[in-house]
Design an enzyme around this catalytic site. Structure first.
Site, mmCIF file in Angstrom:
data_model
loop_
_atom_site.group_PDB
_atom_site.id
_atom_site.type_symbol
_atom_site.label_atom_id
_atom_site.label_comp_id
_atom_site.label_asym_id
_atom_site.label_seq_id
_atom_site.Cartn_x
_atom_site.Cartn_y
_atom_site.Cartn_z
ATOM 1 N N SER A 140 0.847 -1.202 0.000
ATOM 2 C CA SER A 140 0.000 0.000 0.000
ATOM 3 C C SER A 140 0.880 1.248 0.000
ATOM 4 O O SER A 140 1.972 1.248 0.581
ATOM 5 C CB SER A 140 -0.868 0.017 1.260
ATOM 6 O OG SER A 140 -1.530 1.265 1.399
ATOM 7 N N TYR A 153 -2.400 -0.297 9.956
ATOM 8 C CA TYR A 153 -2.394 -0.865 8.597
ATOM 9 C C TYR A 153 -1.095 -0.484 7.865
ATOM 10 O O TYR A 153 -0.445 -1.330 7.245
ATOM 11 C CB TYR A 153 -3.617 -0.335 7.856
ATOM 12 C CG TYR A 153 -3.748 -0.717 6.407
ATOM 13 C CD1 TYR A 153 -4.141 -1.997 6.028
ATOM 14 C CD2 TYR A 153 -3.526 0.224 5.387
ATOM 15 C CE1 TYR A 153 -4.304 -2.330 4.683
ATOM 16 C CE2 TYR A 153 -3.687 -0.101 4.050
ATOM 17 C CZ TYR A 153 -4.072 -1.381 3.703
ATOM 18 O OH TYR A 153 -4.230 -1.702 2.380
HETATM 19 N N1 LIG Z 1 -8.375 -0.474 -2.492
HETATM 20 C C1 LIG Z 1 -7.377 0.303 -2.092
HETATM 21 O O1 LIG Z 1 -7.483 1.539 -2.150
HETATM 22 C C2 LIG Z 1 -6.106 -0.301 -1.573
HETATM 23 C C3 LIG Z 1 -5.024 0.565 -1.368
HETATM 24 C C4 LIG Z 1 -3.800 0.035 -0.956
HETATM 25 C C5 LIG Z 1 -3.672 -1.329 -0.756
HETATM 26 N N2 LIG Z 1 -4.733 -2.165 -0.936
HETATM 27 C C6 LIG Z 1 -4.486 -3.601 -0.747
HETATM 28 O O2 LIG Z 1 -4.827 -4.263 -1.958
HETATM 29 C C7 LIG Z 1 -5.141 -5.635 -1.690
HETATM 30 C C8 LIG Z 1 -6.419 -6.009 -2.396
HETATM 31 O O3 LIG Z 1 -7.495 -5.258 -1.845
HETATM 32 P P1 LIG Z 1 -8.778 -4.799 -2.685
HETATM 33 O O4 LIG Z 1 -8.771 -3.312 -2.687
HETATM 34 O O5 LIG Z 1 -8.847 -5.536 -3.974
HETATM 35 O O6 LIG Z 1 -9.935 -5.215 -1.665
HETATM 36 P P2 LIG Z 1 -11.127 -6.270 -1.773
HETATM 37 O O7 LIG Z 1 -11.780 -6.233 -0.440
HETATM 38 O O8 LIG Z 1 -11.946 -6.000 -2.980
HETATM 39 O O9 LIG Z 1 -10.387 -7.668 -1.991
HETATM 40 C C9 LIG Z 1 -9.614 -8.284 -0.972
HETATM 41 C C10 LIG Z 1 -9.889 -9.772 -0.975
HETATM 42 O O10 LIG Z 1 -9.052 -10.366 0.032
HETATM 43 C C11 LIG Z 1 -9.825 -11.346 0.721
HETATM 44 N N3 LIG Z 1 -9.247 -11.561 2.047
HETATM 45 C C12 LIG Z 1 -9.209 -10.681 3.097
HETATM 46 N N4 LIG Z 1 -8.630 -11.266 4.156
HETATM 47 C C13 LIG Z 1 -8.286 -12.527 3.784
HETATM 48 C C14 LIG Z 1 -7.663 -13.619 4.438
HETATM 49 N N5 LIG Z 1 -7.277 -13.544 5.725
HETATM 50 N N6 LIG Z 1 -7.446 -14.745 3.744
HETATM 51 C C15 LIG Z 1 -7.848 -14.848 2.447
HETATM 52 N N7 LIG Z 1 -8.471 -13.869 1.786
HETATM 53 C C16 LIG Z 1 -8.683 -12.715 2.442
HETATM 54 C C17 LIG Z 1 -11.232 -10.748 0.772
HETATM 55 O O11 LIG Z 1 -12.227 -11.741 1.015
HETATM 56 C C18 LIG Z 1 -11.352 -10.111 -0.609
HETATM 57 O O12 LIG Z 1 -11.896 -11.018 -1.554
HETATM 58 C C19 LIG Z 1 -5.184 -5.742 -0.159
HETATM 59 O O13 LIG Z 1 -3.969 -6.307 0.301
HETATM 60 C C20 LIG Z 1 -5.316 -4.303 0.296
HETATM 61 O O14 LIG Z 1 -4.813 -4.130 1.605
HETATM 62 C C21 LIG Z 1 -5.945 -1.675 -1.332
#
Ligand SMILES: NC(=O)c1ccc[n+]([C@@H]2O[C@H](COP(=O)([O-])OP(=O)(O)OC[C@H]3O[C@@H](n4cnc5c(N)ncnc54)[C@H](O)[C@@H]3O)[C@@H](O)[C@H]2O)c1
Length: 269
Positions: A140, A153
């Site tokens: 992130s 986080y």
């Molecule tokens: N969306 C943003 O703005 C953003 C910014 C920076 C980083 N991220 C990171 O990007 C990655 C993807 O997130 P996203 O935005 O696609 O969110 P999202 O919620 O759409 O997808 C995340 C997926 O991870 C799964 N998940 C969560 N905890 C889990 C676990 N313990 N075991 C297995 N699966 C698990 C969830 O069920 C979900 O399907 C994450 O690591 C998040 O921290 C997101």
């Protein structure tokens, strides 16, 4: 013409939603064979929707036995593991540090950093048996620059950035490349605003801090992941690649106001 991941046995964690789902569709189009791992129970549905050989696998990445079983499943189905995207994660509560709890710390860190550690560890153990591979971690921007109210986080994601660099050194002589993507503000279900807006709002306050002036999309992250997973990046390891519309640059230009540092997990103010 062969795809950019033709025949590559690939695991994507968090593959049922957001960035992981976008990776699944793009990687499938580029010829990868997929295991989509997720805790949500929606992974089989996504696996059935992609245009390649793909399987869902329910796993909690914070559980070591689940991660071991996930990698064993890939070996059973494909005989090897070439690419691992350690992408699953969640935001956790956003608040000033003194309001964050020990319970939240443990919960956020067990998935966001311990889960990544398990993924790298068992991914590497598998790749060592077959002569190499590529690992792409989703961290992130909040693990690169300070992000107000994201102390817990952000610390977890910064830790994964460091795991990425150190592990890249550990296996640089084993043909295993380990890189990370540091997303900025990406329009997925993880963003609080997606609960109140069907489409990414163009006038949201958070956009003031993004030089390219728009929300990131899951596809923007998938494109970067494809590059880092493919042989096109074969001379790149240990990199933390910001995919954040320029957010982590810090300033938008001489004379311009400093971009606001705001939480994406609030109402955007
Ligand atoms: N969306 C943003 O703005 C953003 C910014 C920076 C980083 N991220 C990171 O990007 C990655 C993807 O997130 P996203 O935005 O696609 O969110 P999202 O919620 O759409 O997808 C995340 C997926 O991870 C799964 N998940 C969560 N905890 C889990 C676990 N313990 N075991 C297995 N699966 C698990 C969830 O069920 C979900 O399907 C994450 O690591 C998040 O921290 C997101």
């Amino acid at each position: 013409m062969a795809g950019r991941l033709e025949g590559k046995a690939t695991i994507i964690t968090g593959g049922a939603s957001g960035m992981g789902k976008a990776m699944a569709h793009l990687f499938a189009a580029e010829g990868a064979k997929l295991i989509l791992a997720d805790i949500s129970g929606k992974q089989d549905e996504v696996a059935a929707s992609v245009n390649t050989e793909a399987y869902g696998f329910q796993a909690d990445i914070s559980n070591e036995d689940d991660v071991k079983a996930l990698v064993a499943f890939a070996e059973e189905k494909f005989g090897r593991l070439d690419v691992l995207c350690n992408n699953a994660g969640f935001g956790g509560g956003m608040a000033p540090l003194h309001e964050q709890t020990t319970e939240l710390w443990d919960k956020v860190h067990s998935t966001n950093i311990k889960g990544a550690f398990f993924g790298i560890k068992y991914g590497v153990i598998s790749m060592l048996k077959t002569g190499g591979g590529a690992i792409v971690n989703t961290t992130s921007a909040s693990g690169v620059v300070g992000w107000k109210h994201h102390s817990v986080y952000g610390a977890a994601k910064a830790g994964v950035n460091q795991l990425t660099k150190t592990a890249a050194l550990d296996y640089s002589d084993k043909n295993i490349r380990i890189n990370a993507i540091a997303p900025g503000t990406i329009w997925t279900g993880l963003v609080e605003a997606s609960k109140t807006h069907a489409e990414p709002p163009a006038d949201f306050p958070v956009l003031a801090g993004i030089p390219l002036g728009r929300w990131g999309l899951a596809e923007d992250i998938a494109n970067a992941a494809l590059f880092l997973a493919s042989d096109e990046s074969k001379y790149i390891t240990g990199v933390i690649l910001p995919v954040d519309g320029g957010y982590s640059i810090g300033f938008s230009g001489m004379g311009a106001e400093r971009p606001g540092i705001v939480s994406v997990n609030t109402d955007g103010t």
